[in-house]
Design an enzyme around this catalytic site. Sequence first.
Site, PDB file in Angstrom:
ATOM      1  N   HIS A 100       0.955  -1.109  -0.015  1.00  0.00           N
ATOM      2  CA  HIS A 100       0.100   0.014   0.014  1.00  0.00           C
ATOM      3  C   HIS A 100       0.919   1.451  -0.015  1.00  0.00           C
ATOM      4  CE1 HIS A 100      -2.555  -3.159   2.419  1.00  0.00           C
ATOM      5  NE2 HIS A 100      -3.326  -2.467   1.829  1.00  0.00           N
ATOM      6  N   ASP A 103       2.410   1.937   3.440  1.00  0.00           N
ATOM      7  CA  ASP A 103       3.094   1.123   3.980  1.00  0.00           C
ATOM      8  C   ASP A 103       4.523   1.642   3.670  1.00  0.00           C
ATOM      9  OD1 ASP A 103       0.886  -0.693   4.352  1.00  0.00           O
ATOM     10  OD2 ASP A 103       1.854  -1.723   2.592  1.00  0.00           O
TER      11      ASP A 103
HETATM   12  C1  XLS Z   1      -7.708  -6.854   4.341  1.00  0.00           C
HETATM   13  C2  XLS Z   1      -7.232  -7.088   2.967  1.00  0.00           C
HETATM   14  C3  XLS Z   1      -5.846  -6.086   2.404  1.00  0.00           C
HETATM   15  C4  XLS Z   1      -5.714  -6.235   1.090  1.00  0.00           C
HETATM   16  C5  XLS Z   1      -4.961  -5.133   0.287  1.00  0.00           C
HETATM   17  O1  XLS Z   1      -8.234  -7.603   4.896  1.00  0.00           O
HETATM   18  O2  XLS Z   1      -6.553  -8.223   2.910  1.00  0.00           O
HETATM   19  O3  XLS Z   1      -4.679  -6.464   3.139  1.00  0.00           O
HETATM   20  O4  XLS Z   1      -5.199  -7.049   0.691  1.00  0.00           O
HETATM   21  O5  XLS Z   1      -5.362  -3.755   0.858  1.00  0.00           O
END
Ligand code: XLS
Length: 436
Positions: A100, A103
């Site tokens: 993201h 991140d």
């Molecule tokens: C949350 C999601 C997230 C997505 C990316 O539950 O799995 O991690 O994979 O935004």
Amino acid sequence: MTAFPDVSKIAYEGPDSKNPLAFRWYNEEEVVEGRTMKDHFRFSVVYWHTFRGTGADPFGPGTMQRPWDDGTDSLENAVRRVRVAFEFMEKLGAPFYAFHDRDVAPEGKTLADTNRNLDAVVAVLKEEQQRTGIALLWGTANLFSNPRYVHGAATSCNSDAFAFAAAQVKKCLEVTLELGGANYVFWGGREGYQNLYNTDMRRELDHLGAFLHMAVDYAKSIGFRGQFLIEPKPKEPTKHQYDSDAAACINFLRAYDLLGHFKLNIETNHATLAGHTMMHELEYAGIQGVLGSIDANTGDLLLGWDTDQFPTDYYLTTQCMLSILKFGGLSPGGVNFDAKVRRESFEPIDLFHAHIGGMDAFARGLKIAAAIRAHGELASLLKQRYASWDRGIGEIIESGKADFKTLAVYMLDKGDIAPNTSGRQEMLEHLINRYL
Ligand code: XLS
Ligand code: NI
Ligand code: NI
């Protein structure tokens, strides 16, 4: 600087190895069904859990020991983390990663500051990608952590939140393009509701449709050719997430004329939260032609939330690989470990144990699935089960030449149906065990 001085490149040592820091099944060059394991899986490490996860839970603070992290949100710390991440992925032998925007780089005081921070870190990510050959499986924007998204992003009641999210996705598409990302993911974040008394569902869904059209148009205008993916999840953080499962996503995409632009990123723990198996979600997406990629993890069926554990169960990985092979593989998607080490596994080395276990479980699942397919017994039992559709009245119905009148004439003449045969459920479950 090295963050993992005691770990060298993880090697394939074969099924008899007792070395926990070696692969017993994942042999990236090994060819199965005409493709190397490396190409089958396109394994990807996630930045959020692996390099930003603290181990905090609702009952206590983080526990993770991450000596390279000084605990601040500085740009300097963010850059140091990038170097550690690539050292980890290189030693692990993972060809891809995913992130993201938030991140990898800290938010600044304004959107402009935040974009500048992101650019600074993206330059380092690019340098490390070039140095190592590790590539970006997908980028995504975090449209759920910052309190401005308390009511959602594209589905917020506050139109400024929609506008901010648009600006954020625009930037994230640009950096994903810059880094050569193979896909771009939309997971709903807080796109859903807690309470229908305060929710105009029709308006919120229309806004989400409009938002995704803007994303499609913008990607086209900058020459981003990666695959767009939607990641279904039924609940958490909201009581009801609009992208609740594969079927709901496909209906939404069709209703808003977006189906040609999106595939799905199916996550195991989200499937089980939706009351489905992972195999169900993969099959449903596959038959509709939208199986794009997977977020590999597993839930704990005794805990009712998204625990995102690493997958180690051979039944699960075998079922995943049966479906993935059936639908021709995942590329340009991949097997992305959206998984975190648990709070009790707080040493850096646990990150290696977790990923090695997950990669080996998938490699073993691939080999089992390929053996089942090569033997052909399951396929021929399936074919046999539907044999009545290959001839006689079944063939006439499938070819579109029957209607209620002709079918009534057929049945009045025949009197009753041909006897049913057993579904052989237990025999099939037992048959699968032969290959494990
Ligand atoms: C949350 C999601 C997230 C997505 C990316 O539950 O799995 O991690 O994979 O935004
Ligand atoms: Ni996910
Ligand atoms: Ni998840």
